[in-house]
Scaffold this active site. Structure first.
Site, short mmCIF file in Angstrom:
data_model
loop_
_atom_site.label_atom_id
_atom_site.label_comp_id
_atom_site.label_asym_id
_atom_site.label_seq_id
_atom_site.Cartn_x
_atom_site.Cartn_y
_atom_site.Cartn_z
CE LYS A 106 34.93 37.66 -11.56
NZ LYS A 106 35.51 36.66 -10.98
C1 PLP Z 1 35.70 36.46 -9.50
C2 PLP Z 1 35.66 35.34 -9.41
C3 PLP Z 1 35.30 35.14 -7.55
C4 PLP Z 1 35.16 36.36 -6.85
O1 PLP Z 1 34.12 37.08 -7.16
P1 PLP Z 1 33.66 38.55 -6.69
O2 PLP Z 1 32.21 38.82 -7.06
O3 PLP Z 1 34.96 39.41 -7.08
O4 PLP Z 1 33.65 38.19 -5.02
C5 PLP Z 1 35.04 33.98 -7.09
N1 PLP Z 1 35.56 32.82 -8.13
C6 PLP Z 1 35.82 32.92 -9.26
C7 PLP Z 1 35.94 31.57 -10.00
C8 PLP Z 1 36.00 34.19 -9.85
O5 PLP Z 1 36.35 34.31 -11.11
#
Ligand code: PLP
Length: 439
Positions: A106
């Site tokens: 993210k």
């Molecule tokens: C947010 C997150 C996900 C999921 O991603 P999306 O884009 O919401 O599907 C998967 N793994 C981790 C570690 C995350 O922080």
């Protein structure tokens, strides 16, 4: 390029789409069409850097809203860490998206969004509202920390994030406020939407959302699908991506990359017990459910926000959806067994989210092999998106692997700081009072 709400009642430009986050009709902004990249870009892909790819792709979506020079600067700042495709075994690679400041993928989207918002808002005061299931909040906080004029409110579900994740949400101080909400992630997400559409709050403040609903989160997440190709094209095999999914932002960004012309052979949407999308693909009915708590907690989402975007990309046609995406759900037991197996067999430590994605590749391989008897000529390279460093989930990972894992210095620094949060029930009127009193 115009940006249109998935509910079709609002049409605007990229600047407004980014600064508002959510459309007034409750929908999510989408570009009116997905731009195509020319053949030379793809031919030259293996010679490009991650930053060059990022610039080229972003430019298509942002057009004249930002100068080339400013965009380059933002891209270079955001992508100042490696995203290597690391070989786990023959034909399975881990695209390590966790080398950024908070050690989850993210960072890419949140940092890009923060810098674009700061650039586009031209110093006007703004309140950013972000609901998080764990990782978004810290990446958003890191992106906006100390940005003048911007106050960030992070809503996270009390007791449902890992201790280290909580430290990464609550120890910033300054312009970052953590709200500990007595409820689930879905409650936090619903509350964030209520805040963003509250009339009184909107009159007093300029509010915006920093969830994966913001289009500025999605655009940069498509960069690394191209970057994985740049690294792996030389293997000469079709490429399959397995994306561990919660709100489906990462997967939607992959769909953007494919529509831009990247020849991705197949997407796999791997989920934990929160199986709304695999069920939809099986039955054709979308039924949101309360989220269930699992060891891959960043994917504990019962009503994925980007589902509306995916549906609009497939013109609401479930058969199109099925062609492009295979989707499987896995239990915590299977996830743990996989973490142990991959550690024992290949000496690679997966975090629980990456392990769910690994399982997706294993499951897809079974159906692929049974459909192709000539295995030598019909093969693929599987790439799992490793979305977080295993040390972010140190308790779970150590318990499963029965071994100590090393905590990188970047994370240890958060552990040493003191938690500061304010606690609220998932109740708009109380949280609203709190926000109204903030200046
Ligand atoms: C947010 C997150 C996900 C999921 O991603 P999306 O884009 O919401 O599907 C998967 N793994 C981790 C570690 C995350 O922080």
């Amino acid at each position: 390029m115009k940006y249109i709400s998935t509910r079709k009642q609002e049409e605007t430009n990229i600047k407004t789409a980014i600064l508002k986050g959510l459309a007034d009709d409750g929908g999510l902004f989408m570009p009116e069409y997905i731009p195509q990249l020319e053949a030379d870009f793809f031919e030259n892909l293996p010679n490009l850097s991650l930053q060059e790819i990022g610039f080229k792709v972003a430019k298509e979506f942002l057009g004249e809203s930002i100068s080339d020079e400013n965009l380059k600067e933002i891209i270079d700042e955001v992508l100042n860490f490696e995203i290597p495709a690391v070989k786990i075994s023959d034909n399975i690679y881990s695209l390590e998206l966790f080398h950024g400041p908070t050690m989850a993928f993210k960072d890419v989207g949140a940092r890009f969004m923060a810098r674009m918002m700061a650039y586009l808002s031209e110093g006007k005061p703004m309140k950013v509202i972000a609901a998080t299931s764990g990782d978004t909040g810290s990446a958003v906080a890191s992106g906006f920390f100390n940005v003048l004029g911007i106050e960030v409110y992070i809503l996270y579900p009390k007791g449902k994030v890992s201790p280290l994740q909580e430290k990464q949400l609550t120890t910033w101080g300054g312009n970052i406020k953590a709200l500990e909400i007595d409820g689930t992630f879905d409650d936090c997400q619903a509350l964030a939407k209520q805040i963003l559409s509250d009339e009184e709050l909107n009159q007093k403040f300029t509010l915006t959302s920093a969830n994966s609903i913001n289009i500025a989160r999605l655009i940069p997440q498509s960069f690394y699908f191209f970057w994985a190709f740049a690294q792996l094209q030389k293997l000469g095999k079709p490429i399959v991506f397995s994306v561990p999914s919660g709100n489906f932002g990462n997967l939607t960004a992959g769909l953007f990359a494919k529509k831009m012309g990247l020849p991705i052979h197949q997407f796999i949407a791997s989920t934990n017990a929160n199986d709304v999308v695999p069920n939809y693909l099986e039955t054709g009915n979308y039924e949101s459910k309360p989220s269930k708590q699992t060891i891959s907690n960043a994917m504990d989402v019962g009503n994925p926000s980007n589902f509306e975007r995916m549906k609009s990309l497939f013109n609401d046609d479930v058969s199109e959806f099925k062609k492009e995406i295979k989707s499987y759900s896995f239990s915590d037991e299977e996830t743990k067994e996989t973490m142990i197996k991959v550690k024992n067999d290949f000496d690679y430590t997966l975090d629980p989210h990456g392990a769910v994605a690994y399982l997706g590749l294993v499951t897809f391989r079974k159906s692929f092999d049974s459909a192709h008897d000539d295995k030598d000529n019909e093969d693929f390279v599987g790439v799992l998106l490793e979305t977080a460093h295993p040390a972010k989930f140190v308790e779970a990972v150590e318990e499963v692997l029965k071994t100590k894992i090393e905590i990188p210095e970047k994370l240890e620094a958060f552990n040493k700081k003191e938690k500061k949060s304010v606690e609220y029930p998932a109740d708009l009127s109380l949280v609203k009072n709190y926000l109204m009193e903030e200046n």
